[in-house]
Enzyme design. Structure first.
Site, mmCIF file in Angstrom:
data_model
loop_
_atom_site.group_PDB
_atom_site.id
_atom_site.type_symbol
_atom_site.label_atom_id
_atom_site.label_comp_id
_atom_site.label_asym_id
_atom_site.label_seq_id
_atom_site.Cartn_x
_atom_site.Cartn_y
_atom_site.Cartn_z
ATOM 1 C CB CYS A 167 -0.946 0.096 1.192
ATOM 2 S SG CYS A 167 -2.045 -1.301 1.362
ATOM 3 N NE ARG A 223 4.561 1.602 -0.289
ATOM 4 C CZ ARG A 223 5.673 1.208 0.306
ATOM 5 N NH1 ARG A 223 6.825 1.458 -0.258
ATOM 6 N NH2 ARG A 223 5.641 0.586 1.457
ATOM 7 C CD1 TRP A 244 -0.663 -6.116 -3.667
ATOM 8 C CD2 TRP A 244 -0.641 -6.816 -1.539
ATOM 9 N NE1 TRP A 244 -0.374 -7.457 -3.666
ATOM 10 C CE2 TRP A 244 -0.355 -7.910 -2.375
ATOM 11 C CE3 TRP A 244 -0.680 -7.019 -0.159
ATOM 12 C CZ2 TRP A 244 -0.107 -9.183 -1.881
ATOM 13 C CZ3 TRP A 244 -0.442 -8.294 0.330
ATOM 14 C CH2 TRP A 244 -0.148 -9.362 -0.530
ATOM 15 C CG ASN A 267 2.127 0.415 3.958
ATOM 16 O OD1 ASN A 267 1.806 -0.743 3.702
ATOM 17 N ND2 ASN A 267 3.366 0.847 3.869
ATOM 18 N N GLY A 268 0.035 -1.446 6.219
ATOM 19 C CA GLY A 268 0.488 -2.388 7.250
ATOM 20 C C GLY A 268 -0.637 -3.319 7.639
ATOM 21 C CD GLU A 301 15.453 -12.958 -11.274
ATOM 22 O OE1 GLU A 301 15.035 -13.520 -10.259
ATOM 23 O OE2 GLU A 301 15.049 -11.826 -11.629
ATOM 24 C CE LYS A 337 11.995 -10.967 -12.932
ATOM 25 N NZ LYS A 337 12.731 -10.559 -11.795
ATOM 26 C CD GLU A 377 8.149 -10.971 -11.120
ATOM 27 O OE1 GLU A 377 7.631 -10.545 -10.084
ATOM 28 O OE2 GLU A 377 9.363 -10.850 -11.370
ATOM 29 C CG HIS A 397 16.862 -36.841 -9.658
ATOM 30 N ND1 HIS A 397 17.236 -38.114 -9.318
ATOM 31 C CD2 HIS A 397 18.000 -36.209 -10.059
ATOM 32 C CE1 HIS A 397 18.543 -38.250 -9.467
ATOM 33 N NE2 HIS A 397 19.032 -37.106 -9.921
ATOM 34 C CE LYS A 411 10.641 -2.929 -7.776
ATOM 35 N NZ LYS A 411 11.161 -3.984 -8.643
HETATM 36 O O1 M6R Z 1 12.649 -5.491 -2.368
HETATM 37 P P1 M6R Z 1 13.121 -6.908 -2.244
HETATM 38 O O2 M6R Z 1 14.329 -7.167 -3.063
HETATM 39 O O3 M6R Z 1 13.324 -7.324 -0.826
HETATM 40 O O4 M6R Z 1 11.937 -7.764 -2.831
HETATM 41 C C1 M6R Z 1 11.956 -9.159 -2.795
HETATM 42 C C2 M6R Z 1 10.931 -9.748 -3.717
HETATM 43 O O5 M6R Z 1 9.644 -9.347 -3.350
HETATM 44 C C3 M6R Z 1 11.170 -9.346 -5.171
HETATM 45 O O6 M6R Z 1 12.448 -9.680 -5.594
HETATM 46 C C4 M6R Z 1 10.136 -10.036 -6.097
HETATM 47 O O7 M6R Z 1 10.359 -11.403 -6.119
HETATM 48 C C5 M6R Z 1 10.193 -9.436 -7.502
HETATM 49 N N1 M6R Z 1 8.881 -9.124 -7.953
HETATM 50 C C6 M6R Z 1 10.794 -10.324 -8.513
HETATM 51 O O8 M6R Z 1 10.845 -9.750 -9.766
#
Ligand code: M6R
Length: 614
Positions: A2, A27, A74, A100-101, A487, A491, A494, A510, A609
């Site tokens: 948020c 956020r 969020w 926010n929280g 990674e 990508k 998501e 396996h 984010k």
């Molecule tokens: O801000 P942070 O690096 O701590 O965030 C961690 C994850 O939330 C972040 O890397 C998330 O997995 C991304 N959306 C990946 O692209």
């Protein structure tokens, strides 16, 4: 998660708040709302994005208010809906809050309030908090500032809040525990936001509230800061922040993600500039240099992180063990914090986080400190909670990353990690001068090489076109390329919502090999360093099961080429740096596939984010 924004001053509050909310949409973006006060308070809120709020506001008078609060959500408690959107108002309609929280004990507070005649229209914890504040205000006959302070002493959880009471029309009350809150100080005006981006064009004078701090911001009496716990007055620490408007806008690119992918040459340069001196064989990361004894004598390192940052941690495991001969464990922060991990005095814990606000990583940092570890942070956002909470650290200097999918944050984290690996190896006498020289020379070549790789974006686009309708993807790599495969898969899933898995290539037989048929695209990172022959054998195994093979190979490779349906070449670099280069085509592949599927790459569904809830 948020984003919250507030304004009190002489300007028209509405445009300030709307623009600020748009900058904070990273956020969370499932609903948005605003409270405006210009003689009378009115609240507008809606499910959807800030643009939906603007549409709603266009049918109402919003000009003329010089005080306002805004929120982009969020969802945690209650589905995204108009009624669950913030701001929430108290039963009398006089007090508004943006939050926010999470208020963890909201259910027990709600019960007490209900017994005292309060009613609730939303499913949120925040509506409980605003009514608790009203209850305290009325039952104890105190002003809004004191009511907020007393209420927060009864709350368990995390919050950054901004509160407005029509009975105190020249004041906004803010408070923080766990979630971030910045206050911008202008001339006779104040800005409130979850980070400084909503107010950088108005002022660079900023206060970042610390946990358990609150402030009463008054048009007439200025800014007064207090401790939430004891109520004593505090002296604010005003900082001059450096953040440019240009850096948080799209700069001609269609999406932030694409802009951020293209920013990587400069971001990596900014990360090693002034820290890496190749000819002198010197690395100067002040967070290490100031604690040489700690790093020289450390017996083991634990890395805590989430998501992409966790993948960066895995690369660090390979590198630190190889170059510095230090045993390394990499833990999901969310698991680490809820186990009873064995952490001893003298251990080093490294927290990696782009935002520096990830709730689980922050909690892991606090736990590690309690257990006596020396905690080092690798963060991107300057002044973020993790950066402040750690004993020392290194910023990545990637600049603001707005797209939800991490791109330049990952490659700059790997840049810091590479420099750390070299420095630790040097410090402990475990890396040869030749190896140091090789890695350092290759590292400084990366910006140019990435710039060249980006010129082949159209080749990746053509591959994306062919596979955009796939239901599943497999990503494989060995050694340093295993985290790169994880990674790549993250990508893709998501932002395109295609199911994708990353695996160490040898692990395939396996289990995952059962999934392979002619409909499964398999992305293999098969560069010539490390375990080349082994991965060639793995590709043979995939090929004989008719999968479509997209390989990332070292320029000039012939063997893998003959086995693959598509080949993407990257320049030859030392093994530890391959994940940085191989990430570039994988980021582009995900980006183009997502665009071709009509997905919102900068704001993928269900994500935010900065994950400030656990
Ligand atoms: O801000 P942070 O690096 O701590 O965030 C961690 C994850 O939330 C972040 O890397 C998330 O997995 C991304 N959306 C990946 O692209």
């Amino acid at each position: 998660m948020c984003g919250i924004v507030g304004y009190i001053g002489q300007r028209d509050a509405y445009p300030v708040i709307i623009k600020g909310l748009k900058r904070l949409e990273y956020r969370g973006y499932d609903s948005a709302g605003i409270t405006l006060f210009g003689g009378a308070a009115h609240v507008l809120k809606t499910k959807g994005k800030v643009t939906d709020l603007e549409k709603l506001a266009s049918t109402h008078a919003s000009a003329g208010a010089t005080l306002g609060l805004g929120h982009t959500r969020w969802a945690t408690h209650g589905v995204p809906s108009d009624v669950n959107a913030h701001p929430h108002t108290s039963n009398s309609g006089k007090i508004s809050i943006v939050h926010n929280g999470i208020i963890e004990n909201y259910a027990s507070i709600k019960k007490i309030l209900t017994e005292n005649g309060f009613t609730f229209s939303s499913d949120t914890d925040t509506e409980v908090l605003v009514n608790l504040i009203e209850y305290i205000k009325l039952s104890q006959g105190v002003k809004i500032g004191e009511a907020v302070q007393i209420s927060l002493s009864q709350v368990v959880g995390a919050y950054a809040i901004a509160v407005f009471d029509v009975e105190r029309p020249n004041e906004i009350v803010v408070a923080k525990l766990g979630s971030p809150l910045a206050i911008g100080i202008g001339k006779d005006e104040y800005f409130i936001a979850s980070d400084a981006s909503p107010f950088i064009e108005y002022t660079n004078r900023t206060i970042y509230l610390e946990d358990n701090e609150m402030a009463v911001i008054s048009r007439k009496k200025g800014f007064r800061m207090y401790s939430i716990v004891g109520g004593e007055a505090l002296t604010p620490n005003i900082q001059e922040i450096q953040l440019s408007l240009e850096k948080i806008e799209k700069g001609g690119f269609e999406h932030f993600m694409l802009k951020e992918i293209h920013e990587q040459p400069n971001a990596i340069l900014d990360t090693f500039r002034g820290r890496l001196f190749v000819e002198e064989q010197q690395i100067n990361i002040s967070g290490i240099e100031q604690h040489l004894d700690v790093f020289k004598n450390v017996d083991r390192i634990t890395i805590v992180a989430c998501g992409t940052s966790w993948h960066a941690g895995l690369v660090a495991e390979y590198l630190f063990e190889d170059a510095a001969r230090i045993p390394v464990e990499v833990e999901y922060a969310s698991e680490f914090r809820y186990r009873n991990p064995v952490i001893n005095k003298g251990d080093v814990v490294i927290a990696i986080s782009q935002s520096g606000e990830t709730a689980d990583t922050l909690a892991a940092v606090k736990l590690a400190k309690e257990k006596g570890a020396f905690v080092f942070g690798i963060c991107n956002v300057v002044g973020s909670s993790i950066a402040r909470e750690t004993h020392s650290g290194a910023y990545t200097h990637a600049g603001p990353e707005i797209g939800v999918a991490s791109t330049k944050a990952f490659t700059t984290q790997l840049t810091v990690i590479t420099m750390m690996g070299l420095r630790l190896g040097q410090l402990r006498g475990t890396i040869s001068k030749e190896a140091f020289d090789r890695v350092a020379r290759h590292l400084v070549e990366l910006p140019k090489q990435i710039g060249n790789l980006l010129k082949f974006a159209n080749q990746i686009k053509a591959i994306a076109e062919e596979y955009k309708d796939a239901a599943n993807f497999l990503y494989l790599g060995r050694g340093y390329n295993f985290p790169a495969a994880l990674e790549g898969a993250l990508k893709l899933k998501e932002i395109s919502y295609i199911h994708a898995e990353g695996y160490p290539a040898a692990e395939m037989k396996h289990g995952p090999i059962a999934l392979i048929d002619e409909n499964m695209p398999v992305v293999v990172i098969a560069t010539n360093k490390g375990h080349y022959e082994k991965i060639v054998s793995n590709i043979q195994e995939i090929k004989s099961r008719n999968a479509k093979i997209i390989s990332i190979v070292t320029k000039g490779d012939e063997s893998v080429k003959t086995l693959s349906d598509h080949v993407i070449e990257i320049p030859e670099v030392t093994e530890a740096l391959v994940p940085i280069l191989s990430s570039i085509p994988l980021q582009l592949l995900s980006y183009y596939i997502a665009i071709m599927r009509g997905c919102n790459v900068d704001q993928p569904r269900n994500l935010a984010k900065s994950v400030t809830v656990e």
